[in-house]
Design an enzyme around this catalytic site. Structure first.
Site: not given
Lengths: 205, 344
Positions: A127, A134
Site C-alpha cells: 500500500y 502514484e
C-alpha cells in the site's frame, strides 16, 4: 443491487487493465496475458457474487486506479517512462494476483494458509509503496499539465465556470493524506480480525 | 426534578400489591383512606458495556422519560438530557421524552439502556449559522472585496443588471430562511449532533462562495437569451419563493405551538398550497424550483450543480417523509408523490 455494482466494477477493471498494458507494457506480454485471464476470472467471480469487499472501499480503489490510468498515464505521454509508473504498476500487479488467488481458492474451498497470509500481510508494504509511486507520478505530470493547460476551462465562457486541472491534481495529491490512512487502518483491522481472530467492536452510529 | 407528592411515600415496596390503607407513617389519623401508589425503581445501564450507571428508587409511575433523563443528569452532569438516548433494549429504538413510565412494558424495576448521542446543538442554532454564512459570503464577492479578484477590480461594481438582480434574489432567499427559522418553523426535534453543524456549514458556505465567485466575476458572461431569459427565470424564482413560504406557513398552522402532533397537510385557500394535492413535500418542490430559476437567471454551472445536489438531498428527505406519512395515516391521499408530481 450490490451484485450489479460489483459486476460493473469488474467490467471497468477489465477494460482498465487492457488499457494499461496497451499503452505501457508493450514489451511485457506475458504479464498482459496473465492479467487478462485474471480479469476474466473476476467477471465470473462477480457473477457468482463472492466478492466480500465493502463497496465503498472497492469504489475508492477502483476510482483511484481509473484516475491514475486514464487521467494521468494515458493522457500525459511524457511521464509514461517514469520509474514511478513502473513502481505502482508492479504494486498493483502483485496486489491483484494475491487478491484473485485468495478469491479463487476461497471459492474452491481450499484456501492455503499462505495465500490468506499473503493477502493480509503484503498490503502492509505494498500500500505505502503504491501510494508513493502514484504520488510521484502525479508530481512528475504537474509541469506538463501547467504548460499545456490540458483538461482546463478558462473564463470568460457562457457557462460561467472554470476548472484548472493543475490545481485539481494538487488537491488530489493532498486528499491522499486523509484517505490513505483510513484505507490502511481498515485493512489492518481486517487483518487483525481474520488472522488473529480478534473481535472488533465496531462503532455504531 | 422533584415531584410534589400529595401523599407521603411510605413504602419502599417493590411489589405491585397496594398496601393497606392504614399502614404507613401515621401522619393522618386512622380511618383515613390513603392511596399508596406503586412506586417504581429505575436502573440505567450502559447499552454497550451493560455497566450499571444509575439507580433511581422511589420513581412515580407516571413519570415521563424526560423526567428520568433529568434525574440521570444529576448523577452524570456531562450527559445533559438532549444527548441521552434511553431504550428498553440495547439495540432498540430510543424512547420518546413524552413516554410515561407505567405505560411501558417494564416490571417494578425498569431497566433502561443508555447511549450517548454525543454533543448536541440546537436546530435553531444550526439553521441560523448555516444560513447567515451564505448571506454574508455572497456579499463579499458582490462588493468585490480585496484579494478575491485582481486588485484593479477591488470594490468595483458589475455593469450587468442581472448580477445586481442575482444578488438581491440570493440575499432575499437567505434572509427569508433566517426569518422563517426564527418565527415560522416549529421543530419536532430540539437538537442534532454537533458534527452536523460543520458538515452543513461547509456545504452551504462552500457552495455560496463558489457560486458567488463566478456570478460576480469581472469576466462574467450574461445569459445567452438576454433580458427574456432573466425575466422568465425571475418569475420562476419569485413564484417558487412565495410557494415555499406559503407551504411553511401552512405546515406551521397544522401544529399548535409547543405540541408535537402530526397531521396530514391539506391545501388551503392559498393557491400555492394546492400543490399538496399532488405532492407530499411541496416546500421542497418549490425550493428546487427557486434554484432552477436562479440557475437559469445566472446561467452559471456551479448554481446548476448546487441545485442538483440540493434536489438529490431533498428527494431523499421527501421520500422518507412520504413513507412515514403512509405508515402513520391509513387514509393518506393516494395521488400524492413525494416531491415531483406524478414522477418522483
Amino acid at each position: 443491487s450490490s451484485r450489479w455494482l460489483v459486476l460493473a466494477i469488474a467490467m471497468v477493471r477489465f477494460y482498465m487493465e487492457k488499457g494499461t498494458h496497451k499503452g505501457l507494457y508493450k514489451s511485457i506480454q506475458k504479464t498482459l496475458k496473465f492479467f487478462q485471464t485474471f480479469a476474466l476470472l473476476e467477471i465470473v467471480h462477480c457473477l457468482i457474487g463472492i466478492v466480500p469487499t465493502s463497496v465503498i472501499v472497492a469504489g475508492v480503489q477502483v476510482s483511484s486506479r481509473i484516475f491514475m490510468v486514464w487521467l494521468i498515464t494515458h493522457s500525459i505521454k511524457p511521464i509514461q517512462n517514469e520509474e514511478s509508473v513502473v513502481l505502482f504498476l508492479v504494486v498493483w500487479t502483485v496486489t491483484e494476483i494475491t487478491r484473485y488467488s485468495f478469491y479463487t481458492f476461497s471459492l474452491l474451498d481450499h484456501l492455503p494458509y499462505f495465500i490468506k497470509w499473503a493477502r493480509y500481510n503484503f498490503f502492509i508494504i505494498l500500500y505505502p509503496v503504491g501510494v508513493v509511486g502514484e504520488l510521484l507520478t502525479i508530481y512528475a505530470a504537474l509541469p506538463y499539465v501547467k504548460k499545456t493547460g490540458m483538461f482546463s476551462i478558462r473564463l470568460p465562457n457562457k457557462y460561467n465556470v472554470s476548472f484548472d486541472y493543475y490545481y485539481f491534481l494538487l488537491i488530489t495529491m493532498a486528499s491522499y493524506i486523509p484517505l490513505f490512512p483510513q484505507l490502511y487502518f481498515h485493512m489492518l483491522r481486517q487483518r487483525r480480525k481474520v488472522l488473529h481472530g480478534e473481535v472488533i467492536v465496531e462503532k455504531d452510529d | 426534578m422533584e415531584h410534589h407528592h400529595p401523599t407521603p411515600l411510605t413504602l419502599e415496596s417493590s411489589g405491585w400489591a397496594p398496601s393497606w390503607p392504614w399502614s404507613g407513617s401515621g401522619e393522618k389519623g386512622p380511618g383515613t383512606l390513603r392511596i399508596c401508589r406503586t412506586i417504581l425503581q429505575v436502573e440505567i445501564l450502559d447499552a454497550k458495556t451493560r455497566e450499571k450507571l444509575c439507580f433511581l428508587d422511589k420513581v412515580e409511575p407516571h413519570a415521563t422519560i424526560a423526567e428520568i433523563k433529568n434525574l440521570f443528569t444529576k448523577t452524570h452532569p456531562q450527559w445533559y438530557p438532549a444527548r441521552q438516548s434511553l431504550r428498553l433494549d440495547p439495540k432498540g429504538k430510543s424512547l420518546k421524552d413524552e413516554d410515561v413510565l407505567q405505560k411501558l412494558p417494564v416490571g417494578t424495576t425498569a431497566t433502561f439502556y443508555f447511549r450517548d448521542l454525543g454533543a448536541q446543538i440546537s436546530w435553531v442554532t444550526v439553521f441560523l449559522t448555516e444560513y447567515a454564512g451564505p448571506l454574508f459570503i455572497y456579499l463579499l464577492f458582490y462588493f468585490r472585496v480585496p484579494f478575491i479578484y485582481g486588485h484593479k477590480y477591488d470594490f468595483t461594481s458589475s455593469r450587468h443588471t442581472v448580477v445586481h438582480l442575482a444578488c438581491i434574489c440570493h440575499s432575499f432567499h437567505y434572509v427569508k430562511r433566517l426569518l422563517e427559522t426564527l418565527f415560522v418553523h416549529r421543530f419536532s426535534h430540539g437538537t442534532m449532533p454537533l458534527r452536523n453543524i460543520f458538515k452543513n456549514c461547509t456545504y452551504y458556505w462552500g457552495f455560496a462562495a463558489w457560486m458567488a465567485y463566478y456570478i460576480n466575476h469581472p469576466l462574467y458572461t450574461p445569459p445567452t437569451y438576454g433580458a427574456q431569459q432573466v425575466k422568465l427565470a425571475l418569475a420562476i424564482f419569485v413564484i417558487c419563493q412565495l410557494g415555499n413560504f406559503s407551504i411553511h406557513m401552512a405546515l406551521r398552522d397544522l401544529r399548535p405551538a409547543g405540541s408535537k402532533t402530526r397531521k396530514i397537510p391539506y391545501p388551503t385557500k392559498n393557491p400555492f398550497t394546492w400543490l399538496f394535492l399532488l405532492v407530499s413535500c411541496p416546500n421542497y418542490t418549490y425550493e428546487v424550483g427557486s434554484w432552477i430559476g436562479f440557475a437559469i437567471m445566472t446561467q452559471c454551472v456551479p448554481v446548476a450543480l448546487f441545485s442538483l445536489v440540493g434536489f438529490t438531498q431533498m428527494t431523499i428527505w421527501a421520500k422518507g417523509k412520504h413513507r412515514s406519512y403512509l405508515k402513520e395515516f391509513r387514509d393518506y391521499p393516494p395521488l400524492r408523490m413525494p416531491i415531483i408530481p406524478f414522477l418522483l
